[in-house]
Scaffold this motif. Structure first.
Motif, PDB file in Angstrom:
ATOM      1  N   GLU A 145       0.808  -1.219   0.000  1.00 20.04           N
ATOM      2  CA  GLU A 145       0.000   0.000   0.000  1.00 20.04           C
ATOM      3  C   GLU A 145       0.843   1.272   0.000  1.00 20.04           C
ATOM      4  O   GLU A 145       0.304   2.375  -0.129  1.00 20.04           O
ATOM      5  CB  GLU A 145      -0.931  -0.001   1.216  1.00 20.04           C
ATOM      6  CG  GLU A 145      -1.995  -1.102   1.165  1.00 20.04           C
ATOM      7  CD  GLU A 145      -2.908  -1.083   2.365  1.00 20.04           C
ATOM      8  OE1 GLU A 145      -2.669  -0.248   3.280  1.00 20.04           O
ATOM      9  OE2 GLU A 145      -3.853  -1.882   2.416  1.00 20.04           O
ATOM     10  N   PHE A 146       2.150   1.130   0.143  1.00 19.03           N
ATOM     11  CA  PHE A 146       3.022   2.301   0.217  1.00 19.03           C
ATOM     12  C   PHE A 146       4.352   1.997  -0.439  1.00 19.03           C
ATOM     13  O   PHE A 146       4.934   0.932  -0.241  1.00 19.03           O
ATOM     14  CB  PHE A 146       3.259   2.697   1.680  1.00 19.03           C
ATOM     15  CG  PHE A 146       4.266   3.808   1.866  1.00 19.03           C
ATOM     16  CD1 PHE A 146       3.853   5.120   1.949  1.00 19.03           C
ATOM     17  CD2 PHE A 146       5.626   3.533   1.952  1.00 19.03           C
ATOM     18  CE1 PHE A 146       4.770   6.150   2.121  1.00 19.03           C
ATOM     19  CE2 PHE A 146       6.554   4.554   2.127  1.00 19.03           C
ATOM     20  CZ  PHE A 146       6.114   5.864   2.203  1.00 19.03           C
ATOM     21  N   ASP A 147       4.842   2.933  -1.241  1.00 24.94           N
ATOM     22  CA  ASP A 147       6.241   2.892  -1.655  1.00 24.94           C
ATOM     23  C   ASP A 147       6.722   4.308  -1.925  1.00 24.94           C
ATOM     24  O   ASP A 147       5.930   5.219  -2.200  1.00 24.94           O
ATOM     25  CB  ASP A 147       6.484   1.967  -2.852  1.00 24.94           C
ATOM     26  CG  ASP A 147       5.787   2.421  -4.116  1.00 24.94           C
ATOM     27  OD1 ASP A 147       6.205   3.447  -4.677  1.00 24.94           O
ATOM     28  OD2 ASP A 147       4.829   1.749  -4.536  1.00 24.94           O
ATOM     29  N   MET A 148       8.030   4.484  -1.819  1.00 27.62           N
ATOM     30  CA  MET A 148       8.611   5.806  -1.964  1.00 27.62           C
ATOM     31  C   MET A 148       9.990   5.650  -2.582  1.00 27.62           C
ATOM     32  O   MET A 148      10.752   4.747  -2.201  1.00 27.62           O
ATOM     33  CB  MET A 148       8.705   6.502  -0.611  1.00 27.62           C
ATOM     34  CG  MET A 148       8.984   7.986  -0.660  1.00 27.62           C
ATOM     35  SD  MET A 148       8.682   8.746   0.973  1.00 27.62           S
ATOM     36  CE  MET A 148       8.893  10.485   0.568  1.00 27.62           C
ATOM     37  N   THR A 149      10.330   6.498  -3.544  1.00 26.04           N
ATOM     38  CA  THR A 149      11.643   6.474  -4.162  1.00 26.04           C
ATOM     39  C   THR A 149      12.321   7.821  -3.987  1.00 26.04           C
ATOM     40  O   THR A 149      11.656   8.857  -3.853  1.00 26.04           O
ATOM     41  CB  THR A 149      11.559   6.135  -5.663  1.00 26.04           C
ATOM     42  OG1 THR A 149      10.776   7.148  -6.328  1.00 26.04           O
ATOM     43  CG2 THR A 149      10.923   4.770  -5.877  1.00 26.04           C
ATOM     44  N   PHE A 150      13.662   7.793  -3.993  1.00 21.23           N
ATOM     45  CA  PHE A 150      14.446   9.007  -3.798  1.00 21.23           C
ATOM     46  C   PHE A 150      15.468   9.133  -4.918  1.00 21.23           C
ATOM     47  O   PHE A 150      16.125   8.161  -5.278  1.00 21.23           O
ATOM     48  CB  PHE A 150      15.172   8.971  -2.450  1.00 21.23           C
ATOM     49  CG  PHE A 150      14.256   8.818  -1.273  1.00 21.23           C
ATOM     50  CD1 PHE A 150      13.688   9.924  -0.664  1.00 21.23           C
ATOM     51  CD2 PHE A 150      13.952   7.563  -0.766  1.00 21.23           C
ATOM     52  CE1 PHE A 150      12.841   9.790   0.416  1.00 21.23           C
ATOM     53  CE2 PHE A 150      13.102   7.418   0.323  1.00 21.23           C
ATOM     54  CZ  PHE A 150      12.542   8.531   0.915  1.00 21.23           C
ATOM     55  N   THR A 151      15.608  10.353  -5.446  1.00 23.75           N
ATOM     56  CA  THR A 151      16.603  10.650  -6.470  1.00 23.75           C
ATOM     57  C   THR A 151      17.669  11.563  -5.872  1.00 23.75           C
ATOM     58  O   THR A 151      17.337  12.584  -5.254  1.00 23.75           O
ATOM     59  CB  THR A 151      15.959  11.347  -7.685  1.00 23.75           C
ATOM     60  OG1 THR A 151      14.955  10.484  -8.235  1.00 23.75           O
ATOM     61  CG2 THR A 151      17.006  11.636  -8.752  1.00 23.75           C
ATOM     62  N   TRP A 152      18.935  11.186  -6.057  1.00 20.72           N
ATOM     63  CA  TRP A 152      20.053  11.941  -5.496  1.00 20.72           C
ATOM     64  C   TRP A 152      20.817  12.672  -6.594  1.00 20.72           C
ATOM     65  O   TRP A 152      20.935  12.193  -7.721  1.00 20.72           O
ATOM     66  CB  TRP A 152      21.027  11.001  -4.790  1.00 20.72           C
ATOM     67  CG  TRP A 152      20.506  10.372  -3.536  1.00 20.72           C
ATOM     68  CD1 TRP A 152      19.569   9.379  -3.430  1.00 20.72           C
ATOM     69  CD2 TRP A 152      20.908  10.687  -2.202  1.00 20.72           C
ATOM     70  NE1 TRP A 152      19.369   9.051  -2.116  1.00 20.72           N
ATOM     71  CE2 TRP A 152      20.172   9.830  -1.334  1.00 20.72           C
ATOM     72  CE3 TRP A 152      21.820  11.588  -1.657  1.00 20.72           C
ATOM     73  CZ2 TRP A 152      20.327   9.871   0.041  1.00 20.72           C
ATOM     74  CZ3 TRP A 152      21.982  11.635  -0.290  1.00 20.72           C
ATOM     75  CH2 TRP A 152      21.230  10.783   0.553  1.00 20.72           C
ATOM     76  N   SER A 153      21.362  13.827  -6.238  1.00 15.51           N
ATOM     77  CA  SER A 153      22.273  14.557  -7.116  1.00 15.51           C
ATOM     78  C   SER A 153      23.214  15.373  -6.247  1.00 15.51           C
ATOM     79  O   SER A 153      22.761  16.052  -5.304  1.00 15.51           O
ATOM     80  CB  SER A 153      21.497  15.488  -8.065  1.00 15.51           C
ATOM     81  OG  SER A 153      22.377  16.219  -8.894  1.00 15.51           O
ATOM     82  N   ASN A 154      24.505  15.283  -6.510  1.00 13.11           N
ATOM     83  CA  ASN A 154      25.515  16.031  -5.738  1.00 13.11           C
ATOM     84  C   ASN A 154      25.381  15.779  -4.241  1.00 13.11           C
ATOM     85  O   ASN A 154      25.447  16.701  -3.418  1.00 13.11           O
ATOM     86  CB  ASN A 154      25.420  17.529  -6.035  1.00 13.11           C
ATOM     87  CG  ASN A 154      25.726  17.847  -7.483  1.00 13.11           C
ATOM     88  OD1 ASN A 154      26.607  17.243  -8.090  1.00 13.11           O
ATOM     89  ND2 ASN A 154      24.993  18.797  -8.049  1.00 13.11           N
ATOM     90  N   ASP A 155      25.146  14.531  -3.886  1.00 15.37           N
ATOM     91  CA  ASP A 155      25.078  14.092  -2.485  1.00 15.37           C
ATOM     92  C   ASP A 155      23.870  14.642  -1.732  1.00 15.37           C
ATOM     93  O   ASP A 155      23.874  14.685  -0.494  1.00 15.37           O
ATOM     94  CB  ASP A 155      26.358  14.459  -1.723  1.00 15.37           C
ATOM     95  CG  ASP A 155      27.578  13.728  -2.257  1.00 15.37           C
ATOM     96  OD1 ASP A 155      27.428  12.565  -2.668  1.00 15.37           O
ATOM     97  OD2 ASP A 155      28.672  14.317  -2.261  1.00 15.37           O
ATOM     98  N   ASN A 156      22.833  15.055  -2.442  1.00 18.51           N
ATOM     99  CA  ASN A 156      21.591  15.502  -1.821  1.00 18.51           C
ATOM    100  C   ASN A 156      20.398  14.823  -2.492  1.00 18.51           C
ATOM    101  O   ASN A 156      20.446  14.502  -3.680  1.00 18.51           O
ATOM    102  CB  ASN A 156      21.422  17.014  -1.947  1.00 18.51           C
ATOM    103  CG  ASN A 156      22.395  17.790  -1.078  1.00 18.51           C
ATOM    104  OD1 ASN A 156      22.575  17.482   0.101  1.00 18.51           O
ATOM    105  ND2 ASN A 156      23.031  18.802  -1.650  1.00 18.51           N
ATOM    106  N   ILE A 157      19.325  14.611  -1.731  1.00 17.21           N
ATOM    107  CA  ILE A 157      18.080  14.109  -2.299  1.00 17.21           C
ATOM    108  C   ILE A 157      17.355  15.271  -2.964  1.00 17.21           C
ATOM    109  O   ILE A 157      17.000  16.251  -2.298  1.00 17.21           O
ATOM    110  CB  ILE A 157      17.197  13.471  -1.219  1.00 17.21           C
ATOM    111  CG1 ILE A 157      17.856  12.197  -0.677  1.00 17.21           C
ATOM    112  CG2 ILE A 157      15.808  13.154  -1.775  1.00 17.21           C
ATOM    113  CD1 ILE A 157      17.133  11.575   0.494  1.00 17.21           C
ATOM    114  N   VAL A 158      17.160  15.185  -4.258  1.00 17.91           N
ATOM    115  CA  VAL A 158      16.543  16.290  -4.994  1.00 17.91           C
ATOM    116  C   VAL A 158      15.091  15.998  -5.366  1.00 17.91           C
ATOM    117  O   VAL A 158      14.360  16.930  -5.750  1.00 17.91           O
ATOM    118  CB  VAL A 158      17.354  16.618  -6.267  1.00 17.91           C
ATOM    119  CG1 VAL A 158      18.722  17.151  -5.888  1.00 17.91           C
ATOM    120  CG2 VAL A 158      17.481  15.396  -7.184  1.00 17.91           C
ATOM    121  N   LYS A 159      14.680  14.754  -5.237  1.00 19.23           N
ATOM    122  CA  LYS A 159      13.287  14.420  -5.555  1.00 19.23           C
ATOM    123  C   LYS A 159      12.867  13.172  -4.787  1.00 19.23           C
ATOM    124  O   LYS A 159      13.652  12.244  -4.618  1.00 19.23           O
ATOM    125  CB  LYS A 159      13.108  14.159  -7.059  1.00 19.23           C
ATOM    126  CG  LYS A 159      11.684  13.757  -7.468  1.00 19.23           C
ATOM    127  CD  LYS A 159      11.576  13.456  -8.955  1.00 19.23           C
ATOM    128  CE  LYS A 159      11.667  14.718  -9.768  1.00 19.23           C
ATOM    129  NZ  LYS A 159      11.377  14.455 -11.207  1.00 19.23           N
TER     130      LYS A 159
END
Length: 246
Positions: free
Chosen positions: A139-153
């Motif tokens: 019922e739940f999922d979440m993804t993270f996008t990283w750039s330059n050592d930070n989560i940007v999305k």
């Protein structure tokens, strides 16, 4: 409404968190660094306070949230206690909610039992950056996008019992300020992530910088003292958060 959001965040975080002596350096978590001990936020007649206690290793051992109506004097206090072992981190809660148990593998959270008949699993890339969270119920999922050592999305998908999905996408930009623990709300307003544990490295590598733009706060400005500690934050609505260290 930020009042309700803050109350909800206390249940989260217990959080959090997030964080922060800058997580990229091993020295940032040592006991000689000043630690965040209090967060204050006032919205009209409503005052919200977070307090933190730490062990000798600089880990949060107790988090207390205080909601106070300054007009009526009504006050609610809830306390969360952190217990650490090599295999698990347990968080007990005084508000009669279920405890949270994080399971560790080589010091990194791989799953979380939140006592609601659902278990959450955490996925990392080869750089030990958190890239996904899924639930056993689907019922739940979440993804993270990283750039330059930070989560940007981050992209969160929530499904109801009929598996109809709603998806939410959140973008973040960053200030040129090293990441520090600023309490349960920053930067991740989501109950699946504990901001303190993230900052300490229990969710793998944490971000390099503090956010400049983030969900629910919009664009923010930070006040920094002459030692480099963040002492205040003003969000796009002009609301101010104050941070205290010892």
């Amino acid at each position: 409404m930020k009042t309700l959001r803050l109350i909800g965040m206390a249940v989260i975080a217990v959080i959090m968190s997030v964080n922060f002596a800058a997580c990229s350096d091993e020295d940032d978590n040592n006991s000689n660094d000043k630690k965040l001990v209090k967060v204050e936020f006032t919205d009209g007649s409503y005052k919200y306070i977070e307090t933190y206690k730490y062990d000798k290793e600089g880990r949060v051992t107790e988090y207390q949230g205080i909601d106070k109506n300054v007009n009526t004097g009504n006050t609610e206090v809830y306390t969360y206690t952190y217990i650490y072992t090599d295999a698990k981190i347990s968080i007990t809660r005084s508000d009669n909610d279920d405890d949270i148990i994080y399971t560790l593998n080589n010091g990194i959270v791989v799953s979380a039992d939140r006592g609601n008949d659902d278990e959450y699993f955490f996925k990392y890339d080869d750089n030990k950056q958190l890239i996904g969270i899924t639930s056993s119920s689907k019922e739940f999922d979440m993804t993270f996008t990283w750039s330059n050592d930070n989560i940007v999305k981050s992209v969160k998908t929530i499904r109801n019992s009929g598996m109809r999905a709603e998806t939410y996408t959140y973008d973040m930009t960053y200030a040129n300020i090293s990441y520090r623990f600023l309490g349960s709300e920053l930067p991740f307003y989501d109950s699946k992530l504990d901001n303190f544990l993230f900052s300490y490295g229990y969710f793998g590598k944490c971000c390099k910088n503090l956010p400049k733009y983030m969900r629910d706060f919009g664009e923010v400005d930070y006040q920094i003292d002459n030692e480099g500690y963040v002492t205040g934050m003003v969000d796009e609505d002009g609301e101010t958060y104050r941070f205290f260290y010892e």
